[in-house]
Design an enzyme around this catalytic site. Structure first.
Site, short mmCIF file in Angstrom:
data_model
loop_
_atom_site.label_atom_id
_atom_site.label_comp_id
_atom_site.label_asym_id
_atom_site.label_seq_id
_atom_site.Cartn_x
_atom_site.Cartn_y
_atom_site.Cartn_z
N VAL B 90 0.84 -1.19 0.00
CA VAL B 90 0.00 0.00 0.00
C VAL B 90 0.88 1.24 0.00
O VAL B 90 1.86 1.32 0.75
CB VAL B 90 -0.89 0.03 1.26
CG1 VAL B 90 -1.76 1.26 1.27
CG2 VAL B 90 -1.76 -1.22 1.31
N CYS B 91 0.54 2.20 -0.85
CA CYS B 91 1.34 3.43 -0.92
C CYS B 91 0.47 4.62 -0.52
O CYS B 91 -0.24 5.18 -1.33
CB CYS B 91 1.86 3.61 -2.34
SG CYS B 91 2.83 5.10 -2.57
#
Lengths: 184, 167
Positions: B90-91
């Site tokens: 996840v960014c």
């Protein structure tokens, strides 16, 4: 006429050459001086201090100077927690001696997102398979529903806590599956 | 007190808080209490989005110096989203430590700091599912589809939601 013009242009040429030389020197000289500064700086030792740790503390406590942070980290063996606690406890950081001149480099653009190039996630089995819920899917949801009431319980028994969390996860998946199925 | 015990204590407190005051649509906790540094979270797809109806499992790996440094979060399921790398990572800014800003636009207050928490991360991820951030595409293809062919993007997501629940 043409003679006169030539004698006129010779000094001009000389002046141009001199100016050109000076300009070149001007351009080269400052870069020479710039190039000489960093080696003296980067040679000073900051053994055991990770720049990322310095950055981390500096962001938490913007009032601190990076030089003080590096000094403290160097003295406690690079222990971020210790430095943080020291600041939080109000003791403050020691002022380093004037001879201490660490390289105060800008935060390096680290390989912060080293993750993007990781291989793609392999195809995953669906959640019913993964959580072994096929048998529970078949049973009527009534008793499962009645258990939902205790979903927010916190047990003092470790195994019981683990079981309740597992149950919450399973209920969430089963409920989602039933809803989606009902929608068609 | 060593780092590890500070981190473990804090993680245990967060686990208890997330259990007694459970967030709607989120079930999170350690995979096993023998290792408080590895959690599994289930996140329900937010209503009114193509993720609605889905349940998305993710793992959170906490560093030994948590909460000084943020955990890493990775979906362990297929998820077609502009801000999730194809490997599931996840960014979002809350998962980035203050020193590191791979995208050079994140505001310091949006990023990780010890006053953030697992709860805030999970809430941020839920709202990320609802509203992708076009500025930091982690999955370039998904980002382009979301921008240019919204209908197709929503269809792909809905199909993967059904598939993930065995339908």
């Amino acid at each position: 006429m043409s003679d006169q013009q030539q004698s006129f242009s010779l000094p001009q040429l000389a002046v141009l050459l001199v100016i050109g030389f000076l300009v070149l020197r001007w351009i080269l000289w400052p870069s020479d001086r710039n190039a000489q500064r960093p080696p003296g700086w980067s040679n000073t030792r900051t053994r055991g201090v990770n720049p990322a740790h310095v950055e981390q503390i500096a962001q938490m406590f913007p009032q601190l100077s990076r030089r003080d942070i590096i000094w403290d980290l160097q003295r406690n063996g690079g222990n971020v927690g210790e430095t943080t606690e020291r600041v939080l406890s109000g003791r403050g950081l020691e002022v380093p001696p004037p001879t201490f001149q660490p390289p105060l480099a800008a935060p390096s653009p680290q390989a912060a997102s080293a993750n993007p190039s990781d291989p793609k996630l392999p195809a995953q089995p669906d959640l019913i398979t993964r959580y072994n819920l096929a048998s529970k899917l078949a049973t009527a949801p009534e008793d499962a529903q009645s258990d939902l009431g205790q979903k927010s319980g916190w047990s003092h028994n470790k195994e019981e806590r683990q079981r309740l969390l597992q149950k919450r996860r399973e209920e969430m998946i089963l409920a989602a599956r039933r809803r989606l199925e009902a929608k068609g | 007190m060593s780092h590890t015990s500070v981190a473990a204590k804090r993680l245990f407190i967060e686990y208890r808080a997330l259990t007694t005051d459970a967030l709607d649509g989120i079930a999170a906790g350690p995979v096993s209490e023998d290792d408080l540094f590895l959690w599994e979270a289930l996140i329900q797809g937010p209503g009114g989005t193509p993720f609605e109806g889905g349940v998305f499992p993710a793992e959170l790996r906490f560093p030994k110096d948590y909460p000084l440094a943020p955990p890493q979060m990775r979906f362990t399921c297929e998820i077609w989203h502009p801000n999730v790398y194809p490997n599931g990572n996840v960014c979002i800014s809350i998962l980035h430590a203050p020193g590191e800003d791979p995208n050079h636009y994140e505001k310091a207050e949006e990023r990780w700091s010890p006053i953030q928490s697992v709860e805030k991360i999970l809430i941020s991820v839920m709202s990320m599912l609802a509203e992708p951030n076009d500025e930091s595409p982690a999955n370039v293809d998904a980002a382009r589809m979301w921008r240019e062919r919204r209908g197709e993007y929503e269809r792909v997501v809905r199909e993967s939601v059904r598939r993930s629940l065995g339908l």
